[in-house]
Write a protein that holds these residues in place. Structure first.
Motif, PDB file in Angstrom:
ATOM      1  N   ASP A  94      28.735 -26.358   8.924  1.00 32.29           N
ATOM      2  CA  ASP A  94      28.541 -26.362  10.375  1.00 32.29           C
ATOM      3  C   ASP A  94      28.687 -24.963  10.959  1.00 32.29           C
ATOM      4  N   GLN A  95      29.699 -24.232  10.533  1.00 34.68           N
ATOM      5  CA  GLN A  95      29.953 -22.901  11.075  1.00 34.68           C
ATOM      6  C   GLN A  95      28.787 -21.961  10.764  1.00 34.68           C
ATOM      7  N   ALA A  96      28.233 -22.059   9.575  1.00 36.95           N
ATOM      8  CA  ALA A  96      27.099 -21.205   9.223  1.00 36.95           C
ATOM      9  C   ALA A  96      25.899 -21.520  10.108  1.00 36.95           C
ATOM     10  N   LEU A  97      25.693 -22.793  10.419  1.00 39.02           N
ATOM     11  CA  LEU A  97      24.581 -23.188  11.272  1.00 39.02           C
ATOM     12  C   LEU A  97      24.768 -22.664  12.699  1.00 39.02           C
ATOM     13  N   GLU A  98      26.004 -22.578  13.157  1.00 38.06           N
ATOM     14  CA  GLU A  98      26.280 -21.952  14.461  1.00 38.06           C
ATOM     15  C   GLU A  98      25.784 -20.511  14.467  1.00 38.06           C
ATOM     16  N   THR A  99      26.077 -19.781  13.405  1.00 44.38           N
ATOM     17  CA  THR A  99      25.659 -18.386  13.310  1.00 44.38           C
ATOM     18  C   THR A  99      24.139 -18.277  13.211  1.00 44.38           C
ATOM     19  N   LEU A 115      18.463  -7.170  13.877  1.00 45.99           N
ATOM     20  CA  LEU A 115      19.465  -8.231  13.993  1.00 45.99           C
ATOM     21  C   LEU A 115      20.865  -7.656  13.786  1.00 45.99           C
ATOM     22  N   PRO A 116      21.857  -8.239  14.447  1.00 46.56           N
ATOM     23  CA  PRO A 116      23.237  -7.812  14.205  1.00 46.56           C
ATOM     24  C   PRO A 116      23.615  -8.058  12.736  1.00 46.56           C
ATOM     25  N   ASP A 117      24.603  -7.298  12.276  1.00 48.20           N
ATOM     26  CA  ASP A 117      25.088  -7.474  10.900  1.00 48.20           C
ATOM     27  C   ASP A 117      25.648  -8.871  10.712  1.00 48.20           C
ATOM     28  N   LEU A 118      25.446  -9.395   9.530  1.00 46.73           N
ATOM     29  CA  LEU A 118      25.962 -10.703   9.157  1.00 46.73           C
ATOM     30  C   LEU A 118      26.967 -10.497   8.038  1.00 46.73           C
ATOM     31  N   GLN A 119      28.187 -10.990   8.240  1.00 44.03           N
ATOM     32  CA  GLN A 119      29.244 -10.800   7.252  1.00 44.03           C
ATOM     33  C   GLN A 119      29.897 -12.132   6.923  1.00 44.03           C
ATOM     34  N   TYR A 120      30.456 -12.200   5.724  1.00 41.73           N
ATOM     35  CA  TYR A 120      31.099 -13.418   5.264  1.00 41.73           C
ATOM     36  C   TYR A 120      32.574 -13.160   4.991  1.00 41.73           C
ATOM     37  N   SER A 121      33.409 -14.092   5.424  1.00 38.50           N
ATOM     38  CA  SER A 121      34.816 -14.069   5.044  1.00 38.50           C
ATOM     39  C   SER A 121      35.201 -15.475   4.608  1.00 38.50           C
ATOM     40  N   VAL A 122      36.123 -15.562   3.676  1.00 39.46           N
ATOM     41  CA  VAL A 122      36.534 -16.863   3.161  1.00 39.46           C
ATOM     42  C   VAL A 122      37.124 -17.719   4.278  1.00 39.46           C
ATOM     43  N   SER A 123      37.892 -17.116   5.173  1.00 38.85           N
ATOM     44  CA  SER A 123      38.539 -17.890   6.239  1.00 38.85           C
ATOM     45  C   SER A 123      37.598 -18.205   7.403  1.00 38.85           C
ATOM     46  N   GLY A 125      33.921 -17.829   7.319  1.00 40.46           N
ATOM     47  CA  GLY A 125      32.542 -18.131   6.997  1.00 40.46           C
ATOM     48  C   GLY A 125      31.609 -17.007   7.439  1.00 40.46           C
ATOM     49  N   TRP A 126      30.370 -17.355   7.738  1.00 41.40           N
ATOM     50  CA  TRP A 126      29.377 -16.367   8.168  1.00 41.40           C
ATOM     51  C   TRP A 126      29.578 -16.048   9.642  1.00 41.40           C
TER      52      TRP A 126
END
Length: 130
Positions: A94-99, A115-123, A125-126
């Motif tokens: 769900d959180q990834a779909l928000e992004t 596009l703005p930078d896209l980053q991933y964190s374990v806590s 998400g995207w």
């Protein structure tokens, strides 16, 4: 104006996927943008892809709201309509779909901007930015 964004990335051995299209239209002033968010999946898209889950629809709305909060001046007087959602139970969070929805809105209003930078964190998400 129509914007789309597709997330198809692998991180730490896990695949992450989601795709959204957003249509942005001008509206009469004086109406809150938060009241002008809709999910109206094109009938031929839903017939081909199957019924879109409610949590995926809600995540797309949350992503649009986050975009409006981040870009209030650029969003004023606009109606945001999510027209396509492509997601899977296995690879879409769900959180990834928000992004993804946030970036589809960005692409609709600023089609020539990077596009703005896209980053991933374990806590978290995207996330957009960093």
């Amino acid at each position: 104006m129509i914007g789309t964004y597709k997330l198809a990335r692998q991180h730490l051995g896990r695949f992450h996927f989601g795709e959204i299209a957003v249509s942005v239209e001008g509206i009469s002033s004086g109406i809150s943008n938060y009241e002008n968010i809709a999910v109206k999946i094109e009938p031929d898209w839903e017939a081909k892809m199957g019924t879109i889950q409610d949590d995926f629809r809600e995540s797309s709305i949350v992503g649009v709201r986050k975009f409006i909060s981040a870009y209030p001046r650029d969003s004023w007087g606009k109606r945001f309509v999510v027209t396509k959602i492509l997601a899977t139970n296995i690879d879409t969070e769900d959180q990834a779909l928000e992004t993804v929805a946030f970036l589809a809105c960005f692409n609709a209003l600023f089609p020539t901007a990077p596009l703005p930078d896209l980053q991933y964190s374990v806590s978290g998400g995207w996330q957009v930015g960093g």
